[in-house]
Design a protein around this motif. Sequence first.
Motif, PDB file in Angstrom:
ATOM      1  N   THR A  20       0.828  -1.211   0.000  1.00 17.83           N
ATOM      2  CA  THR A  20       0.000   0.000   0.000  1.00 17.83           C
ATOM      3  C   THR A  20       0.859   1.256   0.000  1.00 17.83           C
ATOM      4  N   LEU A  21       1.898   1.285   0.816  1.00 14.37           N
ATOM      5  CA  LEU A  21       2.761   2.460   0.872  1.00 14.37           C
ATOM      6  C   LEU A  21       3.562   2.625  -0.415  1.00 14.37           C
ATOM      7  N   ALA A  22       4.057   1.524  -0.962  1.00 15.04           N
ATOM      8  CA  ALA A  22       4.810   1.601  -2.218  1.00 15.04           C
ATOM      9  C   ALA A  22       3.938   2.157  -3.329  1.00 15.04           C
ATOM     10  N   ALA A  23       2.664   1.782  -3.332  1.00 20.45           N
ATOM     11  CA  ALA A  23       1.749   2.261  -4.373  1.00 20.45           C
ATOM     12  C   ALA A  23       1.484   3.760  -4.269  1.00 20.45           C
ATOM     13  N   SER A  24       1.708   4.322  -3.077  1.00 22.94           N
ATOM     14  CA  SER A  24       1.500   5.763  -2.905  1.00 22.94           C
ATOM     15  C   SER A  24       2.809   6.539  -2.886  1.00 22.94           C
ATOM     16  N   GLY A  25       3.893   5.887  -3.344  1.00 19.10           N
ATOM     17  CA  GLY A  25       5.126   6.616  -3.575  1.00 19.10           C
ATOM     18  C   GLY A  25       6.205   6.493  -2.519  1.00 19.10           C
ATOM     19  N   TRP A  26       6.036   5.626  -1.548  1.00 16.47           N
ATOM     20  CA  TRP A  26       7.047   5.450  -0.514  1.00 16.47           C
ATOM     21  C   TRP A  26       8.122   4.468  -0.969  1.00 16.47           C
ATOM     22  N   GLN A  27       9.342   4.687  -0.516  1.00 23.66           N
ATOM     23  CA  GLN A  27      10.396   3.681  -0.613  1.00 23.66           C
ATOM     24  C   GLN A  27      10.196   2.742   0.566  1.00 23.66           C
ATOM     25  N   VAL A  28      10.097   1.446   0.298  1.00 22.53           N
ATOM     26  CA  VAL A  28       9.814   0.506   1.379  1.00 22.53           C
ATOM     27  C   VAL A  28      11.002  -0.412   1.633  1.00 22.53           C
ATOM     28  N   VAL A  29      11.258  -0.655   2.924  1.00 19.25           N
ATOM     29  CA  VAL A  29      12.298  -1.583   3.361  1.00 19.25           C
ATOM     30  C   VAL A  29      11.583  -2.723   4.086  1.00 19.25           C
ATOM     31  N   LEU A  30      11.699  -3.921   3.534  1.00 21.47           N
ATOM     32  CA  LEU A  30      10.977  -5.069   4.063  1.00 21.47           C
ATOM     33  C   LEU A  30      11.883  -5.881   4.983  1.00 21.47           C
ATOM     34  N   VAL A  31      11.420  -6.102   6.214  1.00 13.93           N
ATOM     35  CA  VAL A  31      12.180  -6.859   7.204  1.00 13.93           C
ATOM     36  C   VAL A  31      11.383  -8.108   7.582  1.00 13.93           C
ATOM     37  N   ALA A  32      12.002  -9.264   7.450  1.00 11.96           N
ATOM     38  CA  ALA A  32      11.400 -10.536   7.856  1.00 11.96           C
ATOM     39  C   ALA A  32      12.473 -11.609   7.798  1.00 11.96           C
ATOM     40  N   ARG A  33      12.171 -12.768   8.365  1.00  9.57           N
ATOM     41  CA  ARG A  33      13.160 -13.844   8.378  1.00  9.57           C
ATOM     42  C   ARG A  33      13.240 -14.572   7.037  1.00  9.57           C
ATOM     43  N   ARG A  34      12.159 -14.611   6.276  1.00  9.48           N
ATOM     44  CA  ARG A  34      12.132 -15.392   5.035  1.00  9.48           C
ATOM     45  C   ARG A  34      12.746 -14.593   3.890  1.00  9.48           C
ATOM     46  N   ALA A  35      14.029 -14.824   3.669  1.00 10.43           N
ATOM     47  CA  ALA A  35      14.800 -14.027   2.722  1.00 10.43           C
ATOM     48  C   ALA A  35      14.246 -14.096   1.308  1.00 10.43           C
ATOM     49  N   GLU A  36      13.975 -15.291   0.841  1.00  9.86           N
ATOM     50  CA  GLU A  36      13.512 -15.444  -0.535  1.00  9.86           C
ATOM     51  C   GLU A  36      12.167 -14.766  -0.753  1.00  9.86           C
ATOM     52  N   ARG A  37      11.294 -14.881   0.229  1.00 13.62           N
ATOM     53  CA  ARG A  37       9.958 -14.297   0.123  1.00 13.62           C
ATOM     54  C   ARG A  37      10.021 -12.769   0.067  1.00 13.62           C
ATOM     55  N   ILE A  38      10.746 -12.140   0.980  1.00 18.91           N
ATOM     56  CA  ILE A  38      10.772 -10.675   0.960  1.00 18.91           C
ATOM     57  C   ILE A  38      11.588 -10.140  -0.210  1.00 18.91           C
ATOM     58  N   ALA A  39      12.560 -10.908  -0.685  1.00 16.69           N
ATOM     59  CA  ALA A  39      13.309 -10.478  -1.872  1.00 16.69           C
ATOM     60  C   ALA A  39      12.382 -10.385  -3.072  1.00 16.69           C
ATOM     61  N   LYS A  40      11.483 -11.336  -3.207  1.00 14.26           N
ATOM     62  CA  LYS A  40      10.526 -11.337  -4.316  1.00 14.26           C
ATOM     63  C   LYS A  40       9.584 -10.140  -4.227  1.00 14.26           C
ATOM     64  N   ILE A  41       9.066  -9.883  -3.019  1.00 18.06           N
ATOM     65  CA  ILE A  41       8.149  -8.751  -2.843  1.00 18.06           C
ATOM     66  C   ILE A  41       8.879  -7.435  -3.071  1.00 18.06           C
ATOM     67  N   ALA A  42      10.084  -7.307  -2.511  1.00 21.20           N
ATOM     68  CA  ALA A  42      10.858  -6.078  -2.671  1.00 21.20           C
ATOM     69  C   ALA A  42      11.164  -5.806  -4.132  1.00 21.20           C
ATOM     70  N   ASP A  43      11.446  -6.858  -4.892  1.00 15.14           N
ATOM     71  CA  ASP A  43      11.701  -6.702  -6.315  1.00 15.14           C
ATOM     72  C   ASP A  43      10.471  -6.156  -7.031  1.00 15.14           C
ATOM     73  N   GLU A  44       9.301  -6.640  -6.659  1.00 16.65           N
ATOM     74  CA  GLU A  44       8.049  -6.163  -7.260  1.00 16.65           C
ATOM     75  C   GLU A  44       7.803  -4.692  -6.935  1.00 16.65           C
ATOM     76  N   LEU A  45       8.207  -4.284  -5.733  1.00 20.58           N
ATOM     77  CA  LEU A  45       7.903  -2.929  -5.257  1.00 20.58           C
ATOM     78  C   LEU A  45       9.063  -1.960  -5.426  1.00 20.58           C
ATOM     79  N   GLN A  46      10.153  -2.432  -6.025  1.00 23.56           N
ATOM     80  CA  GLN A  46      11.369  -1.636  -6.153  1.00 23.56           C
ATOM     81  C   GLN A  46      11.837  -1.140  -4.785  1.00 23.56           C
ATOM     82  N   GLY A  47      11.751  -2.047  -3.817  1.00 24.07           N
ATOM     83  CA  GLY A  47      12.154  -1.725  -2.458  1.00 24.07           C
ATOM     84  C   GLY A  47      13.420  -2.466  -2.065  1.00 24.07           C
ATOM     85  N   LEU A  48      13.681  -2.497  -0.780  1.00 24.71           N
ATOM     86  CA  LEU A  48      14.876  -3.143  -0.237  1.00 24.71           C
ATOM     87  C   LEU A  48      14.457  -4.245   0.723  1.00 24.71           C
TER      88      LEU A  48
END
Length: 247
Positions: A20-48
């Motif tokens: 939701t925040l990425a869609a409104s122009g925020w840079q998002v930093v995703l923190v979680a234990r599942r590296a592969e999962r958040i890497a995929k989401i971050a790639d979709e959102l152009q985040g970290l």
Amino acid sequence: MKTAVITGASTGIGEACARTLAASGWQVVLVARRAERIAKIADELQGLALPLDVTNVTKDDFEAVEQCDLLINCAGGALGLDQVDSYSAEDWSTMFDRNVIGTLKMTQALLPRIIEAQGCIINITSTAALGGYEGGSGYCAAKSAQRALTQSLRLEMKGKPIRITEVLPGMVYTPEFSLNRFNGDEAKAKAVYEGVDRPLTGEDVAEVVASIAHLPPHVNIDEIVVRPVAQRGQYALHRGELGWHEK
């Protein structure tokens, strides 16, 4: 561009907040234990993506984050639904680590940058923090502690240009919350929501979080309780049709 750091971002409310925040122009930093999962989401959102366990984070883990305008502490979850006399102390400890210690350590790691940015901390607790229920002693205790942390932090930040908000969701349907709570038992997880007409979704809570984040920097929402219409209170849950019609 403002930057939001979101814990528990691999699924549920945390993932929904990131999207939701990425869609409104925020840079998002995703923190979680599942590296592969958040890497995929971050790639979709152009985040970290930062694959971290929030119970063990330090300031050094965020060297790649140059600024932090918003911290959303969403990592947590429940384990078990046992009575006090038989509850696993290990499950209690895990819930406290994930919900409370994780929030503490993330706050300590990023607080100076949030103050510098005149930003905001949003802690996702639960209506479980407002009172106990049968089988909920461990989760209610953990969420109550997270709530107390939030309230104390807000008072301690008196005189600082920073907002501290607690969001307390009621019944939220997310794919993994109840499944994790019942150790993968799909029947038990499904029964939690059976007959409930339109429980909240992660996206619903994310919309509330985004609305708070977008307020002017001098406007603080201390706390907000968010429930589906089918749930009027902790013990006032309607199971059955509500007669919704399309507008």
